[in-house]
Design a protein around this motif. Structure first.
Motif, PDB file in Angstrom:
ATOM      1  N   ALA A 116      20.842   8.504  -5.136  1.00  0.00           N
ATOM      2  CA  ALA A 116      20.044   8.607  -6.249  1.00  0.00           C
ATOM      3  C   ALA A 116      19.919   6.734  -6.785  1.00  0.00           C
ATOM      4  O   ALA A 116      18.615   6.554  -7.014  1.00  0.00           O
ATOM      5  N   LYS A 117      20.837   5.957  -6.246  1.00  0.00           N
ATOM      6  CA  LYS A 117      20.306   4.634  -6.301  1.00  0.00           C
ATOM      7  C   LYS A 117      19.325   4.039  -5.421  1.00  0.00           C
ATOM      8  O   LYS A 117      18.730   3.301  -5.882  1.00  0.00           O
ATOM      9  N   ASN A 118      19.289   4.540  -4.400  1.00  0.00           N
ATOM     10  CA  ASN A 118      18.263   4.263  -3.400  1.00  0.00           C
ATOM     11  C   ASN A 118      16.964   4.625  -3.713  1.00  0.00           C
ATOM     12  O   ASN A 118      16.029   4.006  -3.640  1.00  0.00           O
ATOM     13  N   VAL A 119      16.924   5.892  -4.245  1.00  0.00           N
ATOM     14  CA  VAL A 119      15.662   6.347  -4.541  1.00  0.00           C
ATOM     15  C   VAL A 119      15.119   5.578  -5.801  1.00  0.00           C
ATOM     16  O   VAL A 119      13.898   5.151  -5.937  1.00  0.00           O
ATOM     17  N   ILE A 120      15.999   5.098  -6.898  1.00  0.00           N
ATOM     18  CA  ILE A 120      15.516   4.153  -7.690  1.00  0.00           C
ATOM     19  C   ILE A 120      14.930   2.886  -7.231  1.00  0.00           C
ATOM     20  O   ILE A 120      13.952   2.320  -7.437  1.00  0.00           O
ATOM     21  N   TYR A 121      15.830   2.300  -6.312  1.00  0.00           N
ATOM     22  CA  TYR A 121      15.343   1.101  -5.468  1.00  0.00           C
ATOM     23  C   TYR A 121      13.951   1.300  -4.924  1.00  0.00           C
ATOM     24  O   TYR A 121      13.395   0.198  -5.006  1.00  0.00           O
ATOM     25  N   TYR A 122      14.025   2.364  -3.958  1.00  0.00           N
ATOM     26  CA  TYR A 122      12.674   2.573  -3.433  1.00  0.00           C
ATOM     27  C   TYR A 122      11.499   2.351  -4.305  1.00  0.00           C
ATOM     28  O   TYR A 122      10.407   2.046  -4.126  1.00  0.00           O
ATOM     29  N   ASN A 123      11.599   3.295  -5.428  1.00  0.00           N
ATOM     30  CA  ASN A 123      10.617   3.356  -6.312  1.00  0.00           C
ATOM     31  C   ASN A 123      10.332   1.831  -6.928  1.00  0.00           C
ATOM     32  O   ASN A 123       8.997   1.571  -7.194  1.00  0.00           O
ATOM     33  N   ALA A 124      11.278   1.216  -7.191  1.00  0.00           N
ATOM     34  CA  ALA A 124      10.976  -0.091  -7.661  1.00  0.00           C
ATOM     35  C   ALA A 124      10.106  -0.808  -6.803  1.00  0.00           C
ATOM     36  O   ALA A 124       9.260  -1.638  -7.196  1.00  0.00           O
ATOM     37  N   LEU A 125      10.386  -1.065  -5.436  1.00  0.00           N
ATOM     38  CA  LEU A 125       9.637  -1.723  -4.604  1.00  0.00           C
ATOM     39  C   LEU A 125       8.342  -1.354  -4.630  1.00  0.00           C
ATOM     40  O   LEU A 125       7.315  -1.983  -4.635  1.00  0.00           O
ATOM     41  N   LEU A 126       8.209   0.102  -4.580  1.00  0.00           N
ATOM     42  CA  LEU A 126       6.669   0.551  -4.604  1.00  0.00           C
ATOM     43  C   LEU A 126       5.819   0.171  -5.665  1.00  0.00           C
ATOM     44  O   LEU A 126       4.713  -0.308  -5.515  1.00  0.00           O
ATOM     45  N   ARG A 127       6.639   0.133  -6.948  1.00  0.00           N
ATOM     46  CA  ARG A 127       5.799  -0.506  -8.025  1.00  0.00           C
ATOM     47  C   ARG A 127       5.717  -1.783  -7.985  1.00  0.00           C
ATOM     48  O   ARG A 127       4.384  -2.308  -8.258  1.00  0.00           O
ATOM     49  N   LYS A 128       6.213  -2.590  -7.396  1.00  0.00           N
ATOM     50  CA  LYS A 128       5.968  -3.982  -6.908  1.00  0.00           C
ATOM     51  C   LYS A 128       4.839  -3.930  -5.892  1.00  0.00           C
ATOM     52  O   LYS A 128       4.046  -5.096  -6.043  1.00  0.00           O
ATOM     53  N   VAL A 129       4.865  -3.408  -4.885  1.00  0.00           N
ATOM     54  CA  VAL A 129       3.710  -3.409  -3.910  1.00  0.00           C
ATOM     55  C   VAL A 129       2.336  -2.974  -4.943  1.00  0.00           C
ATOM     56  O   VAL A 129       1.305  -3.656  -4.496  1.00  0.00           O
ATOM     57  N   ASN A 130       2.499  -2.059  -5.534  1.00  0.00           N
ATOM     58  CA  ASN A 130       1.166  -1.588  -6.222  1.00  0.00           C
ATOM     59  C   ASN A 130       0.817  -2.818  -7.149  1.00  0.00           C
ATOM     60  O   ASN A 130      -0.340  -2.856  -7.140  1.00  0.00           O
ATOM     61  N   GLY A 131       1.840  -3.563  -7.774  1.00  0.00           N
ATOM     62  CA  GLY A 131       1.426  -4.765  -8.752  1.00  0.00           C
ATOM     63  C   GLY A 131       0.721  -5.726  -7.804  1.00  0.00           C
ATOM     64  O   GLY A 131      -0.284  -6.413  -8.136  1.00  0.00           O
ATOM     65  N   GLN A 132       1.210  -5.789  -6.423  1.00  0.00           N
ATOM     66  CA  GLN A 132       0.705  -6.933  -5.477  1.00  0.00           C
ATOM     67  C   GLN A 132      -0.589  -6.474  -5.362  1.00  0.00           C
ATOM     68  O   GLN A 132      -1.546  -7.533  -5.015  1.00  0.00           O
ATOM     69  N   PHE A 133      -0.822  -5.150  -4.992  1.00  0.00           N
ATOM     70  CA  PHE A 133      -2.316  -4.563  -4.645  1.00  0.00           C
ATOM     71  C   PHE A 133      -3.337  -4.827  -5.702  1.00  0.00           C
ATOM     72  O   PHE A 133      -4.371  -5.246  -5.644  1.00  0.00           O
ATOM     73  N   SER A 134      -2.711  -4.615  -6.839  1.00  0.00           N
ATOM     74  CA  SER A 134      -3.690  -4.931  -8.145  1.00  0.00           C
ATOM     75  C   SER A 134      -3.968  -6.433  -8.144  1.00  0.00           C
ATOM     76  O   SER A 134      -5.224  -6.796  -8.795  1.00  0.00           O
ATOM     77  N   GLN A 135      -3.306  -7.220  -7.839  1.00  0.00           N
ATOM     78  CA  GLN A 135      -3.328  -8.392  -8.106  1.00  0.00           C
ATOM     79  C   GLN A 135      -4.644  -9.046  -7.150  1.00  0.00           C
ATOM     80  O   GLN A 135      -5.449  -9.671  -7.201  1.00  0.00           O
ATOM     81  N   MET A 136      -4.447  -8.477  -5.734  1.00  0.00           N
ATOM     82  CA  MET A 136      -5.392  -8.666  -4.881  1.00  0.00           C
ATOM     83  C   MET A 136      -6.687  -8.296  -5.147  1.00  0.00           C
ATOM     84  O   MET A 136      -7.881  -9.019  -5.112  1.00  0.00           O
ATOM     85  N   LYS A 137      -6.666  -7.027  -5.943  1.00  0.00           N
ATOM     86  CA  LYS A 137      -7.886  -6.303  -6.199  1.00  0.00           C
ATOM     87  C   LYS A 137      -8.731  -7.040  -7.324  1.00  0.00           C
ATOM     88  O   LYS A 137      -9.739  -7.326  -7.165  1.00  0.00           O
ATOM     89  N   SER A 138      -7.795  -7.589  -8.199  1.00  0.00           N
ATOM     90  CA  SER A 138      -8.565  -8.507  -9.410  1.00  0.00           C
ATOM     91  C   SER A 138      -8.978  -9.782  -8.627  1.00  0.00           C
ATOM     92  O   SER A 138     -10.185 -10.064  -9.165  1.00  0.00           O
ATOM     93  N   ALA A 139      -8.196 -10.429  -7.963  1.00  0.00           N
ATOM     94  CA  ALA A 139      -8.769 -11.568  -7.235  1.00  0.00           C
ATOM     95  C   ALA A 139     -10.009 -11.284  -6.518  1.00  0.00           C
ATOM     96  O   ALA A 139     -10.946 -12.185  -6.674  1.00  0.00           O
ATOM     97  N   ILE A 140     -10.386 -10.412  -5.752  1.00  0.00           N
ATOM     98  CA  ILE A 140     -11.502 -10.142  -5.020  1.00  0.00           C
ATOM     99  C   ILE A 140     -12.420  -9.714  -5.707  1.00  0.00           C
ATOM    100  O   ILE A 140     -13.716 -10.108  -5.617  1.00  0.00           O
ATOM    101  N   GLN A 141     -12.471  -8.961  -6.903  1.00  0.00           N
ATOM    102  CA  GLN A 141     -13.215  -8.558  -7.963  1.00  0.00           C
ATOM    103  C   GLN A 141     -13.663  -9.591  -8.850  1.00  0.00           C
ATOM    104  O   GLN A 141     -14.788  -9.735  -9.633  1.00  0.00           O
ATOM    105  N   GLY A 142     -12.850 -10.965  -8.871  1.00  0.00           N
ATOM    106  CA  GLY A 142     -13.268 -11.983  -9.530  1.00  0.00           C
ATOM    107  C   GLY A 142     -12.873 -11.694 -11.099  1.00  0.00           C
ATOM    108  O   GLY A 142     -13.429 -12.266 -11.842  1.00  0.00           O
ATOM    109  N   GLN A 143     -11.692 -10.921 -11.405  1.00  0.00           N
ATOM    110  CA  GLN A 143     -11.642 -10.588 -12.877  1.00  0.00           C
ATOM    111  C   GLN A 143     -10.436 -11.451 -13.217  1.00  0.00           C
ATOM    112  O   GLN A 143      -9.300 -11.533 -12.669  1.00  0.00           O
TER     113      GLN A 143
END
Length: 134
Positions: A107-134
């Motif tokens: 259970a602890k590891n699933v929470i950890y894994y999901n937190a890392l996935l959210r962080k990766v999604n945030g990084q991709f969102s930042q890259m997408k915003s930078a590419i689109q110039g927003q």
């Protein structure tokens, strides 16, 4: 700045890989809860990663010229390592799987894994915003 973002993604990838390995290891332990003489395993990652960040990994690089690559922290090739727990026995049949601990760790590891996935999604969102110039 951009290189820092990619180093961060590499570090997140290493964390996700270690968490996936930990899930597989925990599930293997649970599957063998009734196997006589089975010894459980765990995954070491966080302590190895911390040692790398602190420079305690036994490798010291020296930049002798300004044109050489910077070897500072922020980039990591640290991977999770499966470690057999063979020094304990919980039952008379030699098995040392503690099902309650395994389920808690899962259970602890699933929470950890999901937190890392959210962080990766945030990084991709930042890259997408930078590419689109927003």
């Amino acid at each position: 700045m951009a290189m820092g973002m990619f180093n961060s993604m590499t570090n997140l990838e290493n964390g996700l890989n270690a968490a996936w390995l930990r899930n597989s290891t925990i599930l293997n332990n649970v599957a063998n809860v009734d196997t006589p003489n089975f010894k459980s395993s765990g995954v070491e990652f966080e302590s190895l990663y911390k040692n790398m960040l602190n420079g305690d990994d036994g490798f010291q690089a020296k930049q002798t010229r300004s044109t050489h690559m910077d070897f500072g922290t922020g980039s990591s090739d640290v991977e999770g390592v499966v470690v057999k727990r063979d020094s304990t026995t919980y039952r008379e049949d030699g098995n040392n799987v503690d099902i309650d601990q395994e389920m808690t760790d899962f259970a602890k590891n699933v929470i950890y894994y999901n937190a890392l996935l959210r962080k990766v999604n945030g990084q991709f969102s930042q890259m997408k915003s930078a590419i689109q110039g927003q």
